[in-house]
Write a protein that holds these residues in place. Structure first.
Motif, PDB file in Angstrom:
ATOM      1  N   MET A   1      19.872  26.618   4.754  1.00  0.00           N
ATOM      2  CA  MET A   1      19.756  27.269   6.052  1.00  0.00           C
ATOM      3  C   MET A   1      18.933  26.384   6.957  1.00  0.00           C
ATOM      4  SD  MET A   1      18.240  30.962   7.200  1.00  0.00           S
ATOM      5  CE  MET A   1      19.846  31.694   7.402  1.00  0.00           C
ATOM      6  N   VAL A   2      19.458  26.131   8.177  1.00  0.00           N
ATOM      7  CA  VAL A   2      18.783  25.294   9.159  1.00  0.00           C
ATOM      8  C   VAL A   2      18.704  26.051  10.483  1.00  0.00           C
ATOM      9  CG1 VAL A   2      19.357  23.082   8.097  1.00  0.00           C
ATOM     10  CG2 VAL A   2      21.018  24.190   9.579  1.00  0.00           C
ATOM     11  N   GLU A   3      18.060  25.432  11.473  1.00  0.00           N
ATOM     12  CA  GLU A   3      17.837  26.126  12.739  1.00  0.00           C
ATOM     13  C   GLU A   3      19.047  26.119  13.662  1.00  0.00           C
ATOM     14  OE1 GLU A   3      14.444  25.303  15.135  1.00  0.00           O
ATOM     15  OE2 GLU A   3      13.066  25.321  13.429  1.00  0.00           O
ATOM     16  N   GLY A   4      19.852  25.056  13.626  1.00  0.00           N
ATOM     17  CA  GLY A   4      20.912  24.935  14.621  1.00  0.00           C
ATOM     18  C   GLY A   4      22.226  24.444  14.056  1.00  0.00           C
ATOM     19  N   GLU A   5      23.255  24.606  14.885  1.00  0.00           N
ATOM     20  CA  GLU A   5      24.608  24.242  14.476  1.00  0.00           C
ATOM     21  C   GLU A   5      24.752  22.738  14.228  1.00  0.00           C
ATOM     22  OE1 GLU A   5      24.570  27.769  17.250  1.00  0.00           O
ATOM     23  OE2 GLU A   5      23.845  25.695  17.364  1.00  0.00           O
ATOM     24  N   LYS A   6      24.044  21.923  14.996  1.00  0.00           N
ATOM     25  CA  LYS A   6      24.125  20.474  14.820  1.00  0.00           C
ATOM     26  C   LYS A   6      23.705  20.077  13.407  1.00  0.00           C
ATOM     27  CE  LYS A   6      22.143  16.143  16.554  1.00  0.00           C
ATOM     28  NZ  LYS A   6      21.170  15.539  17.503  1.00  0.00           N
ATOM     29  N   ASP A   7      22.629  20.716  12.904  1.00  0.00           N
ATOM     30  CA  ASP A   7      22.160  20.416  11.552  1.00  0.00           C
ATOM     31  C   ASP A   7      23.149  20.916  10.498  1.00  0.00           C
ATOM     32  OD1 ASP A   7      19.952  19.277  12.661  1.00  0.00           O
ATOM     33  OD2 ASP A   7      18.631  20.991  12.325  1.00  0.00           O
ATOM     34  N   VAL A   8      23.822  22.041  10.766  1.00  0.00           N
ATOM     35  CA  VAL A   8      24.851  22.536   9.837  1.00  0.00           C
ATOM     36  C   VAL A   8      25.948  21.489   9.674  1.00  0.00           C
ATOM     37  CG1 VAL A   8      26.688  24.242   9.504  1.00  0.00           C
ATOM     38  CG2 VAL A   8      24.425  24.981  10.251  1.00  0.00           C
ATOM     39  N   GLU A   9      26.419  20.949  10.817  1.00  0.00           N
ATOM     40  CA  GLU A   9      27.491  19.955  10.768  1.00  0.00           C
ATOM     41  C   GLU A   9      27.032  18.664  10.101  1.00  0.00           C
ATOM     42  OE1 GLU A   9      30.535  20.699  11.443  1.00  0.00           O
ATOM     43  OE2 GLU A   9      29.930  22.710  12.084  1.00  0.00           O
ATOM     44  N   THR A  10      25.749  18.301  10.284  1.00  0.00           N
ATOM     45  CA  THR A  10      25.204  17.118   9.606  1.00  0.00           C
ATOM     46  C   THR A  10      25.282  17.292   8.096  1.00  0.00           C
ATOM     47  OG1 THR A  10      23.693  16.586  11.429  1.00  0.00           O
ATOM     48  CG2 THR A  10      23.117  15.743   9.246  1.00  0.00           C
ATOM     49  N   LEU A  11      24.859  18.471   7.594  1.00  0.00           N
ATOM     50  CA  LEU A  11      24.881  18.727   6.155  1.00  0.00           C
ATOM     51  C   LEU A  11      26.308  18.842   5.627  1.00  0.00           C
ATOM     52  CD1 LEU A  11      21.917  21.260   5.925  1.00  0.00           C
ATOM     53  CD2 LEU A  11      21.965  18.925   5.050  1.00  0.00           C
ATOM     54  N   ARG A  12      27.212  19.400   6.433  1.00  0.00           N
ATOM     55  CA  ARG A  12      28.614  19.504   5.999  1.00  0.00           C
ATOM     56  C   ARG A  12      29.222  18.110   5.804  1.00  0.00           C
ATOM     57  NH1 ARG A  12      32.289  23.047   9.604  1.00  0.00           N
ATOM     58  NH2 ARG A  12      33.649  22.853   7.778  1.00  0.00           N
ATOM     59  N   ARG A  13      28.860  17.162   6.682  1.00  0.00           N
ATOM     60  CA  ARG A  13      29.378  15.792   6.539  1.00  0.00           C
ATOM     61  C   ARG A  13      28.834  15.117   5.277  1.00  0.00           C
ATOM     62  NH1 ARG A  13      28.976  16.011  12.282  1.00  0.00           N
ATOM     63  NH2 ARG A  13      26.828  15.211  12.251  1.00  0.00           N
ATOM     64  N   MET A  14      27.748  15.664   4.736  1.00  0.00           N
ATOM     65  CA  MET A  14      27.182  15.142   3.486  1.00  0.00           C
ATOM     66  C   MET A  14      27.729  15.891   2.274  1.00  0.00           C
ATOM     67  SD  MET A  14      23.279  14.825   4.935  1.00  0.00           S
ATOM     68  CE  MET A  14      22.536  14.613   3.338  1.00  0.00           C
ATOM     69  N   GLY A  15      28.671  16.830   2.516  1.00  0.00           N
ATOM     70  CA  GLY A  15      29.282  17.576   1.418  1.00  0.00           C
ATOM     71  C   GLY A  15      28.505  18.795   0.991  1.00  0.00           C
ATOM     72  N   LEU A  16      27.561  19.235   1.822  1.00  0.00           N
ATOM     73  CA  LEU A  16      26.736  20.398   1.490  1.00  0.00           C
ATOM     74  C   LEU A  16      27.157  21.604   2.326  1.00  0.00           C
ATOM     75  CD1 LEU A  16      23.254  18.610   1.411  1.00  0.00           C
ATOM     76  CD2 LEU A  16      24.726  19.156  -0.546  1.00  0.00           C
TER      77      LEU A  16
END
Length: 635
Positions: free
Chosen positions: A146-161
């Motif tokens: 869980m992160v604060e914003g959508e940008k961080d969600v997409e960053t983690l998704r690009r890492m396969g998380l």
């Protein structure tokens, strides 16, 4: 006007609380504080609107704003550049609304919400409640970040998380559906490198503690000591350059971080609060403490009854039965009796009442095509019966008319019906609530109790029973046993072994001894009539039915006898005559009904209307006309 000027018009002022002038207030329900820019904030915890409060004080809403705020000029709107768009969906991936991110000319950021209205996109969320971003992907994952914003969600998704975020960053309010979405998952919260980020992480962890399987809070500066102030996981990726290295170090940090336990929560929350927010919270806390009183302040009351012995006034009564048993017929009989001042099926001979205002809410049967006629024939005073008109709701205003919502509470406060029927209960449970979760169901249903006691409204909740073999009582309540626990009276219906005779059993009663089981029939006009009482309960009737079901030989013998009776009567006869004949042969109504169902299913016989005013007819199918109507098995 200033805060002091407003307080001078109020009564019983204590710090940030006072008695609300818009209703009869005995417990300081009003919070009165000063917000940003000098605006006076009024909040009635009993539900009165700001407009209503101002009207009672003899002022307007505009008077709550300071003169400097009224004269403040609108700042010039900066030019902005599109950065990204984030689509919010439900857990099934259905689109709810969109958040678009822009970069301003001064280097800041701004966001715009939009939703679909037909084929157009309009500003705002369209009344939809806040949900977690990337909810659909996280729905079936046992662990996530869980992160604060959508940008961080997409960053983690690009890492396969897998990751989710709240819709409004660190300032987001925590909603119950966030907790429900993360129930029983292992959640790792990555906090931003600033005080608001740490406070948000603590607040989220507190909300999830005891609901999630495990909660951890990651401090990125333990692994990346040179992370800039306000830095987040996206900044970490920009610093490292290699996603593989970030992933390796992030997983190592996650493993070495201890599982969260609540600690120093107040200090973290206070650090993130502005003086205005702190003042508002103090006022809310004062109002909270006003809710507690010594026992000597309470008046002592005897239990009151809407229907003596059966339905306690101002409380929740549960009516449960299998489909087709006659639940709708029974509650229509009760609604008709209360609205017209007559006796219901459950009333005693000496019952005397005045006509009362009642309401029913149903998501199953059509009001225009079925219920209006059914209630009219039952003798209801239609001017005293209230129900929502779903056809008139072109804006979807009734879509979130659910238990535990502001709309439901406002409906009860506005109309104050003596009885409110919900048929079935599943139609009024918020979509994010899992009916199998006891805590969620308790929170969802609890407001009905306080509304009932405050406004005198009694709630009759209709629910289906399950098909579990050997089950009876609370074990037969479909989806959740918590309905049984929260109800003060529980009624269960079913068929007896006698043809056409149903039973209504009082299975739970908190304010009186259990009533005798009522036996009743439903005539051809759809009206119920008492045919006696019994000391049997739901369990005994269910055990008797189970015993017959376990005897296939008995049912097969009955099927042969039924076909023989038809052969002896030119392959066609009235259903009632056929049942009476088989009963003479020693078969119970339950066995006869099962044999009839099996023969209909195998197309050996068919049941059809006998014409206007004539009884229903059963006949062997080889002699029947094609395309005849097969009624429900309990006809």
């Amino acid at each position: 006007m200033t805060l002091d000027e407003i307080k001078a018009r109020l009564q019983n002022v204590h710090g940030g609380s006072a008695r609300c002038p818009a209703h009869e207030d005995k417990s300081n329900s009003l919070s009165v504080t000063e917000g940003k820019n000098g605006r006076v904030l009024l909040k009635c915890h009993a539900g009165c609107t700001t407009e209503k409060i101002c009207g009672a004080l003899g002022i307007t809403v505009a008077d709550l704003f300071s003169e400097s705020l009224k004269k403040e000029e609108k700042p010039r709107q900066e030019k902005r550049e599109f950065v990204a768009k984030y689509d919010y969906t439900d857990e099934n991936g259905a689109f709810l609304y969109r958040k678009t991110r822009y970069r301003t000319e001064s280097g800041g950021k701004t966001f715009v919400w939009s939703h679909k209205d037909g084929k157009e996109m309009k500003i705002g969320r369209g009344g939809a409640e806040p949900v977690l971003y990337n909810l659909w992907e996280a729905a079936d994952k046992p662990e996530l970040y869980m992160v604060e914003g959508e940008k961080d969600v997409e960053t983690l998704r690009r890492m396969g998380l897998t990751a989710v975020s709240v819709p409004d960053g660190a300032a987001s309010k925590w909603h119950g559906n966030f907790t429900a979405a993360l129930e029983s998952k292992r959640v790792t919260i990555i906090e931003d490198n600033d005080e608001p980020g740490k406070a948000f992480a603590e607040r989220a962890a507190q909300a999830l503690f005891g609901h999630a399987a495990e909660v951890k809070i990651l401090d990125l500066t333990r692994e990346w000591t040179d992370l800039k102030p306000h830095g987040d996981i996206s900044d970490v990726v920009d610093m490292e350059g290699s996603k593989k290295d970030v992933l390796r170090r992030l997983e190592a940090l996650q493993i070495t971080t201890p599982v969260y336990t609540p600690h120093n929560a107040e200090a973290a929350q206070e650090a993130a609060q502005s003086p205005e927010d702190a003042a508002e919270e103090d006022a809310a806390e004062d109002a909270f403490f006003e809710c507690f009183r010594p026992l000597s302040d309470f008046d002592e009351r005897e239990a009151a009854w809407l229907i003596p012995g059966w339905v306690p006034k101002g409380q929740i009564t549960l009516l449960a039965a299998d489909g087709g048993t006659g639940k709708t017929t029974l509650w229509c009989n009760i609604v008709a009796a209360l609205s017209s001042g007559r006796k219901s099926l459950l009333d005693t001979a000496d019952t005397d009442r005045k006509p009362l205002s009642v309401a029913f809410l149903t998501t199953e049967d059509s009001v225009r095509q079925k219920l209006k006629r059914k209630l009219r024939e039952a003798g209801a005073d239609q001017t005293k019966v209230l129900t929502p008109d779903f056809l008139a709701d072109k804006e979807g205003l009734l879509r979130d008319f659910k238990f535990g919502t502001h709309k439901m509470a406002s409906f009860i406060r506005r109309f104050r019906p003596a009885l409110c029927v919900f048929d079935p209960v599943q139609g009024f449970i918020p979509p994010e609530i899992n009916m199998g979760s006891r805590n969620a169901m308790r929170d969802c249903m609890a407001p009905l109790i306080s509304l009932g006691e405050e406004y005198g409204t009694t709630f009759l909740i209709i629910c289906h029973t399950n098909k579990r073999k050997g089950a009876s009582g609370r074990d037969r309540i479909a989806d959740t046993a918590d309905l049984w626990d929260i109800a003060r009276s529980v009624l269960m219906m079913g068929y007896t072994e006698e043809a056409g005779v149903r039973y209504l059993s009082n299975e739970k009663n908190n304010y009186a001894s259990l009533q005798e089981t009522v036996l009743f029939t439903i005539d051809e006009a759809g009206q119920p009539h008492r045919s006696g009482t019994s000391m049997k309960r739901d369990r005994e009737y269910m055990l008797a039915a189970a015993a017959e079901i376990k005897n296939p030989t008995l049912c097969n013998d009955c099927k042969e006898a039924l076909l023989q009776v038809l052969d002896e009567n030119e392959c066609s006869m009235a259903v009632k005559d056929m049942e009476a004949k088989l009963k003479e042969y020693g078969y119970t109504f339950r066995t006869i009904r099962r044999a009839k169902e099996d023969l209909c299913a195998s197309s050996a016989i068919r049941v059809k209307p006998g014409g206007k005013g004539a009884p229903w007819v059963v006949e062997k199918t080889e002699f029947s006309e094609p395309d005849t109507y097969t009624p429900p098995s309990d006809t």
